[in-house]
Design an enzyme around this catalytic site. Structure first.
Site, short mmCIF file in Angstrom:
data_model
loop_
_atom_site.label_atom_id
_atom_site.label_comp_id
_atom_site.label_asym_id
_atom_site.label_seq_id
_atom_site.Cartn_x
_atom_site.Cartn_y
_atom_site.Cartn_z
N GLY A 33 0.80 -1.22 0.00
CA GLY A 33 0.00 0.00 0.00
C GLY A 33 0.83 1.26 0.00
O GLY A 33 0.44 2.28 -0.59
N THR A 34 1.99 1.22 0.65
CA THR A 34 2.86 2.41 0.66
C THR A 34 3.39 2.69 -0.73
O THR A 34 3.45 3.86 -1.17
CB THR A 34 4.03 2.22 1.65
OG1 THR A 34 3.52 1.89 2.93
CG2 THR A 34 4.86 3.48 1.74
N LYS A 63 7.28 -10.41 2.59
CA LYS A 63 7.65 -9.51 1.49
C LYS A 63 9.02 -8.87 1.72
O LYS A 63 9.81 -8.73 0.79
CB LYS A 63 6.59 -8.42 1.29
CG LYS A 63 6.19 -7.64 2.53
CD LYS A 63 4.93 -6.84 2.28
CE LYS A 63 4.44 -6.17 3.56
NZ LYS A 63 3.09 -5.58 3.39
N ASP A 122 2.57 -7.22 13.38
CA ASP A 122 3.57 -7.02 12.33
C ASP A 122 4.81 -7.86 12.63
O ASP A 122 5.27 -7.93 13.77
CB ASP A 122 3.95 -5.53 12.27
CG ASP A 122 4.50 -5.12 10.91
OD1 ASP A 122 5.21 -5.93 10.31
OD2 ASP A 122 4.21 -3.99 10.48
N LYS A 134 20.17 -1.65 15.01
CA LYS A 134 21.47 -2.23 15.38
C LYS A 134 22.60 -1.60 14.55
O LYS A 134 23.68 -1.31 15.07
CB LYS A 134 21.46 -3.74 15.17
CG LYS A 134 22.81 -4.39 15.43
CD LYS A 134 22.76 -5.90 15.33
CE LYS A 134 24.16 -6.48 15.60
NZ LYS A 134 24.15 -7.97 15.66
N HIS A 268 -4.55 17.07 48.06
CA HIS A 268 -3.38 16.25 48.34
C HIS A 268 -3.67 14.77 48.18
O HIS A 268 -3.25 13.94 48.98
CB HIS A 268 -2.83 16.54 49.74
CG HIS A 268 -2.42 17.96 49.94
ND1 HIS A 268 -1.61 18.64 49.05
CD2 HIS A 268 -2.71 18.86 50.92
CE1 HIS A 268 -1.43 19.88 49.48
NE2 HIS A 268 -2.10 20.04 50.60
N GLU A 320 -8.44 24.61 41.95
CA GLU A 320 -7.42 24.40 40.92
C GLU A 320 -8.01 23.77 39.66
O GLU A 320 -7.67 24.17 38.54
CB GLU A 320 -6.31 23.47 41.46
CG GLU A 320 -5.42 24.11 42.51
CD GLU A 320 -4.31 24.94 41.88
OE1 GLU A 320 -4.24 25.04 40.65
OE2 GLU A 320 -3.53 25.53 42.66
N ASN A 406 -4.58 4.97 58.40
CA ASN A 406 -5.87 4.53 58.92
C ASN A 406 -6.96 5.51 58.49
O ASN A 406 -6.81 6.71 58.65
CB ASN A 406 -5.84 4.46 60.44
CG ASN A 406 -5.03 3.30 60.96
OD1 ASN A 406 -5.27 2.17 60.60
ND2 ASN A 406 -4.06 3.59 61.84
#
Length: 499
Positions: A33-34, A63, A122, A134, A268, A320, A406
């Protein structure tokens, strides 16, 4: 002549980049497709089969997996034996590998079959990327369309890419294949705690700083898991901080514990008020009354639309962040005068049952989310709580999950009237919550009572009922004291430690 191999799923900005490479003397090799896309946009390209002499087979599964491709990527240009081998093969170099992968992330949670999802895995793409990464000194990997402009600018400025730029692109490419593989592994294993743990996350933004100004921070979202904070809009206000995001997460989770109209206020990372009511305005008023001091500078969340009447009420206190599934046009116009106030519209009400991850020195702790509220409502005293008190017990336990241990809460009529968390002493937490509340409500505890002292204290504050997990070896002491003082007590069978 240099060669660039282009095979991309994401074609964003590809044509200007491909044109640039052609202008710089690159020959383009492409696939499927590309290849068609490039030709349609008047860019000359060589189809992969014309390089390999091998037709694409198995519906495109094979491919690029060919020696003439991988040798062209992997050979070292400064190694005589490598060069001789390449010449003997009549193989040409591939100097840039522009590849991004089948959209597995976008499809792993979609409504398609298992076999269809497998087809989005892929194989050739990661092999190309890893080979180029690499051998990055000679074959540059490019996996992100956002890097095209920088690459073009550096080549225009210096004639070529620096070692540092190539090294950066290689590191980024390995990160890309790593998170891709991690997402596939998670999909196939379906285990909360696999033997090898990794994650698939992408940086959404670098934050100004972390919990404190001297700490660095960034916000990442999952590539393969859903969640509310992947799908929100900042309608106005300053950029979100590290602490804002953590508070938004807690505030939103609290209101989504309820089907009823709910409001939560967080400061907080701890709730300082929460309520359910018939309208968002009433819910906010009730939540605000719990602790009108601590809510200053806090975060407020709703599970219903914010309209003008509520907006006007909210503006009376410095906040805030305000969070909701929607803000009316009138409310947004009203808030627009407060340019620093952050309005967050969250588009995904469902809170996922995600795995919680905490870093420790040299490792990680993982646990499932605390998604259960109670196992039972077992009356363990001679007298039973009223229906209203039982409703408040369920309401209070939903909030207790988000208060640091607690944790002691006092609730009444669907609202918190006293909250104390993070105390190392349960009796200390009880005193704080009771003093805040003034009494005359239901007392909620996230864990069992080891002694009967809290029951005695509850009598002083006219507490109408008590709910706790139960499970202490001294449960009888608390039960007997409740019977003596005529205070109904209920066991839930589940604790809610939040450290």
């Amino acid at each position: 002549m240099k060669r660039a191999l282009i095979s991309v799923s994401d074609k964003t900005n590809l044509i200007p980049f491909a044109n640039f490479l052609v202008e710089k003397g690159y020959e383009i090799i492409s696939t499927g497709g590309t290849y068609t896309y490039l030709l349609d946009n008047k860019i000359n390209a060589i189809e992969i089969k014309d390089v390999t002499g091998f037709e694409e087979i198995l519906d495109g599964r094979v491919k690029t997996l060919h020696p003439l491709i991988h040798a062209g990527i992997l050979y070292r240009r400064d190694d005589k034996s490598h060069v001789e081998t390449i010449e003997k093969m009549n193989c040409e170099s591939i100097d840039m590998v522009i590849v991004n992968l089948y959209p597995f992330f976008q499809n792993v949670n979609s409504n398609i079959s298992f076999d269809e999802k497998i087809e989005y895995i892929d194989i050739g793409g990661p092999s190309l990327i890893r080979g180029a990464s690499k051998n990055f000194k000679y074959s540059v990997p490019v996996i992100d369309p956002n890097d095209y402009e920088d690459i073009m600018n550096e080549i225009n400025s210096n004639g070529s890419l620096s070692f540092e730029k190539k090294k950066y692109l290689a590191g980024k490419a390995f990160s890309y294949t790593a998170v891709y593989d991690s997402a596939i592994s998670s999909f196939l294993l379906e285990e909360d705690f696999p033997e090898f743990y990794s994650g698939s996350f992408k940086r959404e933004s670098t934050l100004r700083y972390g919990e404190n100004p001297h700490q660095k921070a960034a916000f990442y979202t999952s590539l393969n898991k859903d969640g509310s904070l992947k799908d929100f809009n900042i309608l106005q206000g300053k950029a979100l901080s590290y602490n804002n995001i953590r508070d938004i997460d807690v505030a939103w989770k609290i209101v989504n514990e309820f089907d009823e109209c709910a409001c939560s206020a967080v400061k907080h990372n701890i709730p300082c008020g929460a309520a359910v009511a018939n309208s968002p305005l009433e819910a906010y008023t009730k939540a605000y009354e719990c602790d009108s001091t601590s809510i200053f500078g806090g975060i407020v969340a709703f599970n219903r639309e914010v309209e003008l009447d509520l907006a006007e009420k909210l503006s009376e206190t410095f906040l805030e962040v305000i969070i909701a599934p929607k803000f009316s046009t009138d409310a947004r116009e009203f808030f627009s005068k407060k340019v620093n106030l952050r309005l967050i519209e969250i588009n995904t009400p469902k809170v996922e049952n995600e795995i919680q991850v905490i870093s420790v020195s040299g490792g990680l702790l993982l646990q499932s989310n605390d998604s259960k509220v109670l196992d039972k409502l077992e009356v363990v005293t001679n007298t039973s709580p009223s229906k209203e008190d039982l409703d408040d017990m369920v309401f209070g336990m939903k909030i207790a999950k988000y208060v640091k241990s607690n944790a002691i809460l006092v609730v009444k009529d669907g609202k918190t009237i006293g909250i104390s968390g993070g105390e190392v002493s349960r009796i200390g937490a009880a005193k704080n919550a009771l003093n805040m509340s003034g009494g005359k409500g239901v007392l909620i505890s996230d864990a069992f009572f080891p002694f009967d002292d809290i029951v005695t204290l509850c009598k002083e504050y006219n507490i109408s009922s008590i709910v706790q997990p139960g499970g202490s070896i001294h449960d009888d002491a608390s039960i007997n004291k409740c019977n003596e003082l005529d205070i109904p007590m209920v066991f839930t069978g589940i604790r809610h430690f939040n450290h």
